[in-house]
Write a protein that holds these residues in place. Structure first.
Motif, PDB file in Angstrom:
ATOM      1  N   ALA A 176     -53.520  36.544 -67.046  1.00  0.00           N
ATOM      2  CA  ALA A 176     -54.105  35.613 -66.076  1.00  0.00           C
ATOM      3  C   ALA A 176     -54.797  36.383 -64.950  1.00  0.00           C
ATOM      4  O   ALA A 176     -55.876  36.000 -64.490  1.00  0.00           O
ATOM      5  N   GLU A 177     -54.195  37.485 -64.492  1.00  0.00           N
ATOM      6  CA  GLU A 177     -54.828  38.306 -63.461  1.00  0.00           C
ATOM      7  C   GLU A 177     -56.134  38.900 -63.978  1.00  0.00           C
ATOM      8  O   GLU A 177     -57.142  38.941 -63.262  1.00  0.00           O
ATOM      9  N   PHE A 178     -56.125  39.359 -65.202  1.00  0.00           N
ATOM     10  CA  PHE A 178     -57.316  39.960 -65.800  1.00  0.00           C
ATOM     11  C   PHE A 178     -58.439  38.941 -65.931  1.00  0.00           C
ATOM     12  O   PHE A 178     -59.596  39.207 -65.567  1.00  0.00           O
ATOM     13  N   VAL A 179     -58.101  37.754 -66.414  1.00  0.00           N
ATOM     14  CA  VAL A 179     -59.104  36.693 -66.582  1.00  0.00           C
ATOM     15  C   VAL A 179     -59.711  36.314 -65.229  1.00  0.00           C
ATOM     16  O   VAL A 179     -60.930  36.113 -65.103  1.00  0.00           O
ATOM     17  N   GLY A 180     -58.874  36.232 -64.203  1.00  0.00           N
ATOM     18  CA  GLY A 180     -59.400  35.917 -62.878  1.00  0.00           C
ATOM     19  C   GLY A 180     -60.259  37.021 -62.318  1.00  0.00           C
ATOM     20  O   GLY A 180     -61.297  36.766 -61.699  1.00  0.00           O
ATOM     21  N   LEU A 181     -59.860  38.269 -62.533  1.00  0.00           N
ATOM     22  CA  LEU A 181     -60.606  39.401 -61.985  1.00  0.00           C
ATOM     23  C   LEU A 181     -62.007  39.507 -62.581  1.00  0.00           C
ATOM     24  O   LEU A 181     -62.975  39.801 -61.868  1.00  0.00           O
ATOM     25  N   VAL A 182     -62.134  39.239 -63.870  1.00  0.00           N
ATOM     26  CA  VAL A 182     -63.442  39.358 -64.521  1.00  0.00           C
ATOM     27  C   VAL A 182     -64.288  38.098 -64.326  1.00  0.00           C
ATOM     28  O   VAL A 182     -65.425  38.036 -64.799  1.00  0.00           O
ATOM     29  N   GLY A 183     -63.753  37.094 -63.631  1.00  0.00           N
ATOM     30  CA  GLY A 183     -64.545  35.909 -63.309  1.00  0.00           C
ATOM     31  C   GLY A 183     -64.599  34.872 -64.399  1.00  0.00           C
ATOM     32  O   GLY A 183     -65.591  34.151 -64.504  1.00  0.00           O
ATOM     33  N   ALA A 184     -63.542  34.767 -65.227  1.00  0.00           N
ATOM     34  CA  ALA A 184     -63.558  33.812 -66.341  1.00  0.00           C
ATOM     35  C   ALA A 184     -62.448  32.781 -66.243  1.00  0.00           C
ATOM     36  O   ALA A 184     -62.165  32.097 -67.226  1.00  0.00           O
ATOM     37  N   ASP A 185     -61.834  32.658 -65.067  1.00  0.00           N
ATOM     38  CA  ASP A 185     -60.710  31.730 -64.929  1.00  0.00           C
ATOM     39  C   ASP A 185     -61.213  30.291 -64.949  1.00  0.00           C
ATOM     40  O   ASP A 185     -61.987  29.877 -64.077  1.00  0.00           O
ATOM     41  N   PRO A 186     -60.777  29.465 -65.895  1.00  0.00           N
ATOM     42  CA  PRO A 186     -61.285  28.091 -65.988  1.00  0.00           C
ATOM     43  C   PRO A 186     -60.820  27.172 -64.865  1.00  0.00           C
ATOM     44  O   PRO A 186     -61.381  26.091 -64.709  1.00  0.00           O
ATOM     45  N   VAL A 187     -59.819  27.563 -64.068  1.00  0.00           N
ATOM     46  CA  VAL A 187     -59.396  26.681 -62.977  1.00  0.00           C
ATOM     47  C   VAL A 187     -60.517  26.492 -61.965  1.00  0.00           C
ATOM     48  O   VAL A 187     -60.575  25.470 -61.268  1.00  0.00           O
TER      49      VAL A 187
END
Length: 455
Positions: A429-440
């Motif tokens: 989840a941290e990785f997804v947010g860091l790369v700018g792909a977090d769907p939230v």
């Protein structure tokens, strides 16, 4: 024959599509909590206040670009008596109403007024990006802490099961003591083990209740019952190709389209505008003005009455020029340039840090996936061992204590596997947010994000 079907696998998910990979995809209850937190959490309420303040500041900065209009009205009355040598002369009085309207408009300030407005606009956009950053951070905190609650719930379940197991064993020991087959000294250690298990259970209950209250306040929830927290976490899947694709997209872009990079770019642009404003401080400024007034007055003096009606208007063109300000302008220009250099450096540091963190997280994901695979294998072995031991108990070839030991071993292996799943999901989840792909972030207005976040 032992056949192990491991949940860990390298999937063939389309690159860039993270649907089905985040904690809320495995724990659907979490999705509703994250959505509720956007509106009700104290963190986001404060962010909304910051947005309102930025919008109000922008109105104030924009106001200088618009004409200023003023108006007024007044009513006056005066009365006078003239006396000379003790003789009172005739009195006079006057009364009337007057109205006025004024208009002012700056017409040329070398772009300084527009620059001030642009700074306020950029500040509002910065607050929007910071709102998105805060929500993404809150979502990750809610994910991590919710997984922690699940772990505590599983630990509590295991503690309760352990207490029940020891209580059954203690009951058998007490029966044997009454029969005289064991001495009172023989059951001291079983009693101590049961007391310790009950103490651990009490601690686990207190810890879970406290953590639930902390989590409830963080998410802005009215209630979070223990029953609403699951006591298991399904097996998770690591998609190596997806992780590589997300990292590659970030590296190719140089991390320049992340939310933090956008904030840094806007801050640098604000310093450019501050320099522009400072540079024009010693330039002449010009403005226009206009006025219109009406006065209606009546005067009475003795037997004489007069009425007057006056209309007046005016236009003005004015200019001002500060020729020397004690080098204040020079200092303001130097400050703006220095701040710009500092902000440009910080922006570069942030870009490099984002890329380094993303690459490090990608390597950690590989390690965690390996650890997850091992934990799942141990769980499968323990589960198979428990199954075989139970079958042997039914056949009468092993004792109940052997089954109890296998049950405890499986509970421990199951908890370790769930912990490995949680470690992986937290890092993912941290990785997804860091790369700018977090769907939230898709729940936020398009103006808060860049195109790289799915808007």
């Amino acid at each position: 024959m032992l056949v192990l079907v491991l949940p860990f696998a390298l999937g063939a998910q389309p690159a860039g599509n993270v649907a089905g990979t985040l904690p809320e995809d495995y724990l659907p209850q979490l999705r509703a909590i994250i959505a509720t937190a956007l509106k009700q959490s104290p963190t986001m309420m404060q962010q909304n206040i910051n947005l309102s303040l930025a919008e109000a500041a922008r109105y104030g900065a924009d106001s200088v670009l618009w004409p200023s209009v003023s108006g007024g009205a007044s009513y006056g009355f005066s009365n006078a008596h003239v006396s000379s040598d003790g003789i009172t002369g005739p009195s006079s009085s006057s009364s009337g109403i007057s109205y006025s309207v004024g208009l002012g408009q700056p017409i040329f300030a070398w772009g300084a007024l527009k620059a001030s407005s642009d700074i306020a606009k950029l500040d509002q956009q910065i607050k929007q990006r910071q709102f998105a950053i805060a929500y993404r951070g809150l979502a990750n905190s809610l994910r991590s802490q919710y997984l922690g609650l699940v772990a505590k719930k599983i630990g509590l379940r295991n503690s309760r099961a352990q207490v029940k197991l020891l209580e059954v064993g203690m009951a058998n020991q007490e029966a044997m003591l009454k029969e005289g087959s064991v001495s009172s000294g023989d059951i001291i250690l079983p009693r101590l083990a049961l007391d310790e298990a009950r103490l651990n259970l009490e601690r686990a209950e207190i810890d879970l209740n406290y953590s639930r209250n902390i989590y409830r306040r963080l998410a802005g929830l009215d209630e979070l019952a223990e029953e609403s927290i699951p006591d298991t976490l399904p097996p998770v899947t690591f998609t190596e190709a997806l992780a590589d694709s997300l990292l590659q997209s970030l590296v190719q872009d140089g991390a320049r389209n992340t939310l933090q990079a956008q904030v840094d770019q806007m801050v640098v642009k604000q310093q450019d505008l501050n320099y522009k404003i400072a540079k024009t401080s010693l330039y002449p400024k010009f403005s226009l003005g206009a006025g219109y007034a009406i006065s209606n007055a009546q005067s009475v003096s003795g037997n004489s009455v007069s009425q007057s009606f006056v209309t007046s208007y005016s236009y003005s063109f004015s200019g001002g020029w500060t020729i020397f300000d004690g080098f204040r302008t020079r200092g303001a220009k130097m400050t703006a340039l220095a701040n710009k250099r500092s902000d440009e450096r910080q922006a570069q540091v942030d870009l490099e840090s984002t890329l380094d963190n993303a690459q490090n997280m990608r390597r950690q994901l590989g390690v965690l996936a390996h650890a997850l695979n091992i934990a799942e294998l141990r769980r499968a072995l323990a589960q198979d061992g428990l199954k075989r031991t139970t079958e042997e108990l039914n056949e009468g070839t092993v004792s109940q204590s052997t089954v109890d030991l296998a049950t405890t071993s499986f509970a421990s292996a199951d908890y370790a596997a769930v912990s490995a799943r949680m470690d992986y999901l937290n890092r993912w989840a941290e990785f997804v947010g860091l790369v700018g792909a977090d769907p939230v972030l898709n729940a936020l207005p398009v103006s808060y994000l860049s195109s790289s976040h799915g808007k």
